[in-house]
Design a protein around this motif. Structure first.
Motif, mmCIF file in Angstrom:
data_model
loop_
_atom_site.group_PDB
_atom_site.id
_atom_site.type_symbol
_atom_site.label_atom_id
_atom_site.label_comp_id
_atom_site.label_asym_id
_atom_site.label_seq_id
_atom_site.Cartn_x
_atom_site.Cartn_y
_atom_site.Cartn_z
ATOM 1 N N LYS A 1 30.126 72.238 -8.292
ATOM 2 C CA LYS A 1 29.940 72.208 -6.829
ATOM 3 C C LYS A 1 30.424 70.866 -6.270
ATOM 4 C CE LYS A 1 25.797 73.524 -5.758
ATOM 5 N NZ LYS A 1 24.414 73.721 -5.261
ATOM 6 N N ILE A 2 30.012 69.794 -6.914
ATOM 7 C CA ILE A 2 30.415 68.455 -6.474
ATOM 8 C C ILE A 2 31.927 68.289 -6.651
ATOM 9 C CG2 ILE A 2 30.203 65.977 -6.970
ATOM 10 C CD1 ILE A 2 27.810 67.212 -5.419
ATOM 11 N N SER A 3 32.454 68.817 -7.736
ATOM 12 C CA SER A 3 33.895 68.743 -7.992
ATOM 13 C C SER A 3 34.687 69.449 -6.881
ATOM 14 C CB SER A 3 34.203 69.367 -9.357
ATOM 15 O OG SER A 3 35.574 69.295 -9.625
ATOM 16 N N GLU B 1 17.696 69.809 6.876
ATOM 17 C CA GLU B 1 16.738 69.069 6.056
ATOM 18 C C GLU B 1 16.377 69.806 4.762
ATOM 19 O OE1 GLU B 1 12.447 66.811 6.501
ATOM 20 O OE2 GLU B 1 13.482 67.537 8.294
ATOM 21 N N ASP B 2 16.166 71.132 4.850
ATOM 22 C CA ASP B 2 15.788 71.874 3.640
ATOM 23 C C ASP B 2 16.926 71.900 2.617
ATOM 24 O OD1 ASP B 2 17.198 73.524 5.443
ATOM 25 O OD2 ASP B 2 16.393 75.353 4.530
ATOM 26 N N ILE B 3 18.142 71.955 3.103
ATOM 27 C CA ILE B 3 19.304 71.941 2.198
ATOM 28 C C ILE B 3 19.458 70.555 1.587
ATOM 29 C CG2 ILE B 3 21.812 72.174 2.092
ATOM 30 C CD1 ILE B 3 21.432 74.425 4.246
ATOM 31 N N LEU B 4 19.190 69.529 2.374
ATOM 32 C CA LEU B 4 19.246 68.155 1.869
ATOM 33 C C LEU B 4 18.185 67.943 0.784
ATOM 34 C CD1 LEU B 4 20.676 65.432 2.163
ATOM 35 C CD2 LEU B 4 19.011 64.838 3.911
ATOM 36 N N GLN C 1 26.252 73.436 0.345
ATOM 37 C CA GLN C 1 25.133 74.220 0.857
ATOM 38 C C GLN C 1 25.106 75.651 0.339
ATOM 39 O OE1 GLN C 1 24.929 74.074 5.151
ATOM 40 N NE2 GLN C 1 25.648 71.980 5.170
ATOM 41 N N ASN C 2 26.260 76.293 0.272
ATOM 42 C CA ASN C 2 26.295 77.740 0.039
ATOM 43 C C ASN C 2 26.760 78.158 -1.350
ATOM 44 O OD1 ASN C 2 25.580 77.930 2.742
ATOM 45 N ND2 ASN C 2 27.673 78.141 3.437
ATOM 46 N N SER C 3 26.924 77.235 -2.235
ATOM 47 C CA SER C 3 27.476 77.577 -3.540
ATOM 48 C C SER C 3 26.380 77.707 -4.592
ATOM 49 C CB SER C 3 28.474 76.495 -3.965
ATOM 50 O OG SER C 3 28.902 76.731 -5.277
ATOM 51 N N ASP C 4 26.546 78.692 -5.458
ATOM 52 C CA ASP C 4 25.628 78.869 -6.586
ATOM 53 C C ASP C 4 26.239 78.318 -7.876
ATOM 54 O OD1 ASP C 4 23.677 80.114 -5.048
ATOM 55 O OD2 ASP C 4 24.590 82.094 -5.307
ATOM 56 N N LEU C 5 27.324 77.598 -7.756
ATOM 57 C CA LEU C 5 27.976 77.021 -8.934
ATOM 58 C C LEU C 5 27.073 75.972 -9.582
ATOM 59 C CD1 LEU C 5 31.561 76.403 -7.494
ATOM 60 C CD2 LEU C 5 30.945 78.081 -9.238
ATOM 61 N N GLU D 1 34.454 68.898 8.879
ATOM 62 C CA GLU D 1 33.427 68.251 8.062
ATOM 63 C C GLU D 1 32.340 69.241 7.656
ATOM 64 O OE1 GLU D 1 33.452 64.824 6.908
ATOM 65 O OE2 GLU D 1 35.483 65.408 7.456
ATOM 66 N N GLN D 2 31.960 70.126 8.565
ATOM 67 C CA GLN D 2 30.929 71.116 8.256
ATOM 68 C C GLN D 2 31.401 72.097 7.189
ATOM 69 O OE1 GLN D 2 30.141 72.548 12.193
ATOM 70 N NE2 GLN D 2 28.784 70.843 12.689
ATOM 71 N N GLU D 3 32.686 72.457 7.230
ATOM 72 C CA GLU D 3 33.229 73.351 6.198
ATOM 73 C C GLU D 3 33.114 72.711 4.823
ATOM 74 O OE1 GLU D 3 34.233 76.597 6.372
ATOM 75 O OE2 GLU D 3 33.379 76.407 8.375
ATOM 76 N N LYS D 4 33.366 71.411 4.742
ATOM 77 C CA LYS D 4 33.225 70.715 3.461
ATOM 78 C C LYS D 4 31.771 70.744 3.007
ATOM 79 C CE LYS D 4 34.994 66.709 4.312
ATOM 80 N NZ LYS D 4 35.631 65.403 4.369
#
Length: 197
Positions: free
Chosen positions: A85-87, A123-126, A76-80, A68-71
């Motif tokens: 990113k959602i896709s 929280e900051d990523i959220l 979190q880590n994408s600049d797309l 789940e964390q990998e998903k």
């Protein structure tokens, strides 16, 4: 094969068998005897390698959390761009759903039992995700709503079909292969429901 390699192989076989029973077949209450029978090993080996069924379940739960964390890292880590990113997140989630249809249901059942749960998104990523969603709404790419509603919609569209898989299969007279095909076709449907363009 060395004794250590044989031990490692047997230990991995037991873990993979437990994952198959829990995540693929949805048998969350499988006993150590059922796990041993499915793996083709003596039940005492489960206690030898894992000390107890509870310890094995904790290891399996931790590994499920890692999936789940990998998903979540896709977001979190994408600049797309946001939609891409959602896709990718949706694609990864559907792929996991096909591999482990009962993974999310298992995690929720363990959380309900009080098993330790680690937050997947800080929280900051959220907050950043909420800001990205708001921007997309301002641009007219997403219907206006509270950002949390967008996330609930996305997760519901992804998880619900797997969570009630047996019920749908029985009531809609669909076999496993047909249901997998339905799940694999959901990416574009979900994207089109979440985004206006």
């Amino acid at each position: 094969m060395s004794n250590q390699a044989k031990k490692d192989q047997t230990q991995e076989l037991i873990k993979e068998t437990a994952k198959k029973l829990f995540f693929v077949k949805g048998k969350f209450d499988a006993t150590t005897q059922e796990i041993a029978d499915e793996a083709g090993v003596n039940r005492t080996l489960i206690n030898y390698y894992f000390r107890s069924r509870d310890k094995l379940i904790q290891i399996i739960f931790d590994e499920a959390q890692k999936v789940e964390q990998e998903k979540s890292k896709i977001i979190q880590n994408s600049d797309l761009p946001f939609k891409e990113k959602i896709s990718k997140f949706i694609e990864s989630s559907l792929s996991t759903s096909l591999q482990y249809p009962y993974l999310e249901t298992y995690i929720v059942s363990q959380i309900n039992k009080g098993t330790c749960h680690h937050r997947e998104i800080e929280e900051d990523i959220l907050d950043k995700l909420y800001e990205d969603i708001k921007k997309e709404m301002e641009l007219g790419n997403i219907e206006k709503m509270a950002p949390v509603q967008f996330i609930l919609n996305m997760v519901s569209l992804l998880v619900f079909p797997s969570a009630i898989r047996p019920l749908f299969m029985e009531n809609l007279l669909i076999n496993d292969e047909e249901y997998d095909k339905i799940i694999s076709e959901r990416k574009e449907i979900i994207i089109n429901m979440l985004f206006k363009n």
